[in-house]
Design an enzyme around this catalytic site. Structure first.
Site, short mmCIF file in Angstrom:
data_model
loop_
_atom_site.label_atom_id
_atom_site.label_comp_id
_atom_site.label_asym_id
_atom_site.label_seq_id
_atom_site.Cartn_x
_atom_site.Cartn_y
_atom_site.Cartn_z
N ASP A 58 -5.78 -0.50 -8.39
CA ASP A 58 -6.66 -1.13 -7.39
C ASP A 58 -5.97 -1.25 -6.03
O ASP A 58 -4.84 -1.75 -5.94
CB ASP A 58 -7.08 -2.51 -7.91
CG ASP A 58 -8.24 -3.09 -7.12
OD1 ASP A 58 -8.10 -3.26 -5.89
OD2 ASP A 58 -9.28 -3.36 -7.72
N CYS B 243 -10.93 -7.13 -12.01
CA CYS B 243 -10.49 -5.75 -12.25
C CYS B 243 -11.67 -4.88 -12.70
O CYS B 243 -12.34 -5.20 -13.69
CB CYS B 243 -9.39 -5.74 -13.31
SG CYS B 243 -8.74 -4.08 -13.64
N HIS C 262 -5.07 -8.23 -12.57
CA HIS C 262 -5.72 -9.00 -11.50
C HIS C 262 -7.15 -9.33 -11.90
O HIS C 262 -7.82 -8.55 -12.57
CB HIS C 262 -5.70 -8.21 -10.18
CG HIS C 262 -6.53 -6.97 -10.20
ND1 HIS C 262 -7.78 -6.89 -9.65
CD2 HIS C 262 -6.30 -5.74 -10.75
CE1 HIS C 262 -8.27 -5.67 -9.83
NE2 HIS C 262 -7.40 -4.96 -10.50
N CYS D 241 -2.14 -2.52 -11.61
CA CYS D 241 -3.40 -1.76 -11.55
C CYS D 241 -3.41 -0.88 -10.30
O CYS D 241 -2.81 -1.20 -9.28
CB CYS D 241 -4.58 -2.72 -11.53
SG CYS D 241 -6.19 -1.86 -11.58
N ARG E 295 -6.32 -3.17 -3.73
CA ARG E 295 -6.11 -4.53 -3.21
C ARG E 295 -4.91 -5.24 -3.82
O ARG E 295 -4.68 -6.41 -3.57
CB ARG E 295 -7.38 -5.36 -3.44
CG ARG E 295 -8.61 -4.81 -2.73
CD ARG E 295 -9.88 -5.38 -3.31
NE ARG E 295 -10.06 -5.00 -4.72
CZ ARG E 295 -11.06 -5.43 -5.49
NH1 ARG E 295 -11.97 -6.26 -4.98
NH2 ARG E 295 -11.17 -5.04 -6.74
CO CO Z 1 -7.86 -3.37 -11.66
#
Ligand code: CO
Length: 210
Positions: free
Chosen positions: A45, A102, A99, A43, A47
């Site tokens: 993302d 999400c 994750h 992803c 993090r």
């Molecule tokens: Co995500």
């Protein structure tokens, strides 16, 4: 605020210096080429940085990231990455890593409008529809979301396996596809153990599901 970006350039200087301090030839060696064993589909993302959470170095993982780690068969970007990773880099393992928490999965579970991204997230809604019976039986919204995150990874692993690129690779060499989920609140990865490593492993599923 305007100078916020300078932090990155300063950080880069410190990075380059510390690597050269550890090994004078570090960047010279990297410049010879890459031979990663893994392709990471994760992803976007911020993090979930592939190298950092797996304690790997530059050159070890070939990475493709998009919102909610989706493998869409018309996505030329992903297909190009996949083909290059398999046919040129000869990577041995493909990892689809989702994750928990999400934002993409969360957004796909609501009927609110978020913009263009909703067209992309329709792919997760399809996963939801496919597994509606199991998901609607989960009463707690957080748990349902976590399960959809896992099911989404499982479906994306299958989508990787169904590409002509993987199908052709399997005819000539071993190639393993894994489904993982990363816990942002624990720092730990859970292996969903949905490995596909040949045509038969895929047919097992579709014999019953199609
Ligand atoms: Co995500």
């Amino acid at each position: 605020m305007e100078n916020l970006y300078k932090k990155l350039l300063d950080g880069n200087k410190r990075f380059a210096e510390s690597k050269k301090f550890e090994d004078k030839e570090y960047f010279k060696k990297l410049s010879y080429g890459q031979t990663p064993d893994y392709l990471w589909i994760g992803c976007s993302d911020s993090r979930v940085p592939a190298n950092e959470i797996t304690s790997t170095k530059s050159g070890e993982i070939f990475v493709h990231r998009n919102v909610a780690n989706l493998v869409v068969h018309t996505d030329m970007n992903l297909l190009s990455v996949l083909e290059f990773a398999i046919n040129n880099l000869k990577i041995k393992h493909i990892i689809v890593c989702g994750h928990y928490g999400c934002g993409g999965v969360k957004a796909a579970m609501s009927n609110d409008l978020h913009g263009f991204v909703d067209n992309w997230l329709c792919n997760i809604k399809d996963v939801y529809t496919k597994h509606e019976k199991e998901l609607s039986a989960i009463k707690e919204p957080d748990k349902r979301e976590d399960r959809l995150t896992e099911l989404n990874v499982i479906e994306q692993v299958r989508n990787v396996a169904k590409t002509t690129i993987v199908q052709q690779a399997w005819k000539v060499r071993p190639l393993h596809i894994h489904g993982w989920v990363y816990g942002i609140n624990s720092g730990l990865i859970t292996d969903l153990c949905v490995i596909h490593d040949d045509q038969e492993s895929l047919e097992e599923i579709y014999r019953f599901k199609l």
